[in-house]
Motif scaffolding. Structure first.
Motif, PDB file in Angstrom:
ATOM      1  N   PHE A 132      -5.092   2.065   2.097  1.00  0.00           N
ATOM      2  CA  PHE A 132      -6.438   1.838   2.639  1.00  0.00           C
ATOM      3  C   PHE A 132      -6.452   0.475   3.310  1.00  0.00           C
ATOM      4  O   PHE A 132      -5.653  -0.397   2.985  1.00  0.00           O
ATOM      5  N   VAL A 135      -9.103  -7.349   4.293  1.00  0.00           N
ATOM      6  CA  VAL A 135      -7.645  -7.561   4.397  1.00  0.00           C
ATOM      7  C   VAL A 135      -7.346  -8.405   5.631  1.00  0.00           C
ATOM      8  O   VAL A 135      -6.587  -9.388   5.574  1.00  0.00           O
ATOM      9  N   SER A 193       0.838  -1.204   0.000  1.00  0.00           N
ATOM     10  CA  SER A 193       0.000   0.000   0.000  1.00  0.00           C
ATOM     11  C   SER A 193       0.873   1.255   0.000  1.00  0.00           C
ATOM     12  O   SER A 193       0.609   2.197  -0.736  1.00  0.00           O
ATOM     13  N   GLU A 209      -3.406  -5.458  -9.469  1.00  0.00           N
ATOM     14  CA  GLU A 209      -3.549  -3.996  -9.468  1.00  0.00           C
ATOM     15  C   GLU A 209      -2.476  -3.301 -10.303  1.00  0.00           C
ATOM     16  O   GLU A 209      -2.683  -2.211 -10.829  1.00  0.00           O
ATOM     17  N   THR A 228      -9.258  -2.482   4.852  1.00  0.00           N
ATOM     18  CA  THR A 228     -10.660  -2.881   5.035  1.00  0.00           C
ATOM     19  C   THR A 228     -10.706  -4.178   5.850  1.00  0.00           C
ATOM     20  O   THR A 228      -9.672  -4.822   6.074  1.00  0.00           O
ATOM     21  N   ARG A 282      -6.645  -4.493  -5.422  1.00  0.00           N
ATOM     22  CA  ARG A 282      -5.605  -4.993  -4.513  1.00  0.00           C
ATOM     23  C   ARG A 282      -6.094  -6.147  -3.638  1.00  0.00           C
ATOM     24  O   ARG A 282      -5.400  -7.122  -3.441  1.00  0.00           O
ATOM     25  N   ILE A 283      -7.305  -5.994  -3.125  1.00  0.00           N
ATOM     26  CA  ILE A 283      -7.863  -7.094  -2.328  1.00  0.00           C
ATOM     27  C   ILE A 283      -8.471  -8.084  -3.312  1.00  0.00           C
ATOM     28  O   ILE A 283      -9.387  -7.727  -4.047  1.00  0.00           O
ATOM     29  N   TRP A 335      -1.485 -11.056  -2.313  1.00  0.00           N
ATOM     30  CA  TRP A 335      -1.735  -9.699  -2.829  1.00  0.00           C
ATOM     31  C   TRP A 335      -1.300  -9.499  -4.275  1.00  0.00           C
ATOM     32  O   TRP A 335      -1.541  -8.456  -4.851  1.00  0.00           O
ATOM     33  N   ASN A 391      -1.483   4.585  -2.373  1.00  0.00           N
ATOM     34  CA  ASN A 391      -2.824   4.828  -1.841  1.00  0.00           C
ATOM     35  C   ASN A 391      -3.124   3.810  -0.744  1.00  0.00           C
ATOM     36  O   ASN A 391      -3.392   2.655  -1.006  1.00  0.00           O
TER      37      ASN A 391
END
Lengths: 182, 266
Positions: free
Chosen positions: A137, A142, A130, B169, A139, B190-191, B123, A135
């Motif tokens: 973030f 994750v 990240s 991503e 959630t 990303r997720i 990831w 960017n």
């Protein structure tokens, strides 16, 4: 068993596990959870090997895992290889300290170590990724993905422990501590 | 802590820092060497999987065999009829092409490949295929299937290549929406949800669910124009642009065979 023999044996198992891990697809029914097995081998090595062997095993684990998963885009590397190495060396150091306290490799410790190591590894990777992509973030997904992977590692760790224990020495009655530090 | 231990820890941390500052070319070489080293494991596991699948697939009862046979016979009759109709259509098509002096678009030169390893990280989304530089594959070549776009090659060894999937991503594709002039940049999320995002769309774009998205083929880019990427699932407006969520056309969970575009057919 001599530490060097155990080191080499675990290294071969680690390489095989890392390669085979790539053949198992993520579990769609569990929200694309990816299975992480190599931390089970790493934690066992970190607990069972002597101090130097344990740290060196951490070094090699980080190096191989980093090289296997890193993506290089042009001249840009998203996560430095050093992070993987230092992460596993740090875990090897911590597990060595715990191994000294418990005076042997306990299956509960191995299992818990594998679970926590997996969770921290995945979360650390996500945070670094990240920051690298700019960017940030976070959630619930994750955490869910990381802890589900960690949970699977935690459950599978005793299986590996049992197999190695059976191979190294026959189980003693009324004891949960079978392996003594080498 | 004894001095020797402190020295060992220091030496290993020093080594880690040195490795950390390896330049990209050094890192690529190390990655290629490691992949070449572990490639036999991937190959042998694919061979094992294929054999197990073949073995279980071929175990059929007499009743099942009879059923399969009658099904194949009826399919054969159906295909024969269809073939006759298609022959007539092909003849008509050729006549029309000649009449219009139609210049056939240059087709791609494709190299077929088999997926031998799936993504080995949570990831990052990548696959490994059984073709490498020996087969004319180079980094940044486009991977497709008969359904649509899969991704691009990244690390290439003599017998094995790593593909970065469009669900990653970091894999950015210039895209256009069917039936509109709207263009955007498509990438993974990303997720890992299995979906795609189409960003930087015009705020006035009123995309509807079900619209198809294709590669736009910008100059200097690696993805040729007109390859299907996915279908629009939803569209939302953000502060500065519009964003669509796409369902990829390719089913990545069951992907086994892909094609690498190695150039244009002469």
């Amino acid at each position: 068993m001599k530490p060097l023999t155990l080191f080499l044996f675990l290294l071969v198992v680690l390489l095989l596990t890392m390669s085979l891990e790539a053949l198992v697809p993520s579990l769609a029914f569990l929200g694309q959870v990816h299975l992480v097995f190599f931390t089970i081998i790493f934690c066992f090595a970190a607990l069972a090997l002597p101090f130097f062997g344990s740290l060196f095993f951490g070094f090699i684990t980080g190096l191989i895992e980093g090289l296997l998963v890193l993506e290089i885009h042009g001249q840009h590397v998203e996560i430095r290889l050093g992070w993987f190495i230092i992460f596993f060396m740090l875990w090897a150091f911590m597990l060595q300290l715990v191994s000294d306290i418990t005076d042997g490799v306990r299956w509960e410790l191995h299992s818990l170590g594998a679970g926590l190591c997996t969770a921290t590894f995945l979360l650390g990777e996500f945070f670094l990724l990240s920051f690298s992509r700019g960017n940030f973030f976070i959630t619930g997904e994750v955490f869910l993905l990381s802890f589900l992977s960690a949970g699977i590692s935690l459950i599978l760790a005793p299986l590996f422990y049992g197999c190695v224990q059976f191979w190294l020495s026959p189980p003693k009655q009324n004891s949960t501590t079978y392996l003594t530090p080498l | 802590m004894p001095r020797s231990r402190i020295f060992i820890v220091g030496a290993l941390i020093g080594l880690a820092l040195i490795v950390s500052f390896l330049n990209v070319s050094g890192l690529k070489v190390a990655q290629e060497k490691l992949l070449t080293f572990v490639a036999p494991v991937f190959y042998s596991s694919v061979f094992l999987k294929k054999n197990i699948t073949e073995f279980t697939k071929h175990r059929m009862t007499l009743h099942q065999l009879e059923e399969a046979n009658s099904k194949l016979l009826s399919e054969n009759r159906e295909l024969k009829t269809e073939n006759l109709v298609l022959h007539a259509a092909a003849d008509e098509n050729n006549q029309l092409r000649n009449a219009l002096n139609y210049r056939e678009k240059s087709a791609f030169k494709l190299v077929p490949a088999t997926v031998i390893a799936r993504d080995n990280s949570t990831w990052w989304n990548s696959f490994k295929i059984d073709r490498g530089s020996r087969d004319g594959i180079a980094p940044d070549m486009v991977i497709i299937t008969e359904c649509g776009l899969v991704g691009k090659t990244s690390v290439v060894t003599p017998g094995l290549s790593t593909i970065v999937l469009i669900t990653d991503e970091s894999c950015l594709v210039a895209s256009k929406v069917q039936g509109t002039s709207d263009q955007g940049i498509c990438s993974g999320i990303r997720i890992p949800t299995g979906g795609l995002q189409l960003n930087f769309l015009n705020k006035l774009a009123n995309l509807q669910a079900g619209q198809k998205v294709y590669t736009a083929g910008v100059s200097g880019g690696i993805f040729p124009s007109g390859i299907e990427i996915g279908t629009v699932k939803s569209f939302c407006l953000r502060e500065l642009d519009g964003q669509a969520i796409l369902d990829p056309t390719v089913d990545f969970s069951n992907l086994e065979h892909v094609f690498v575009i190695v150039g244009a057919k002469e």
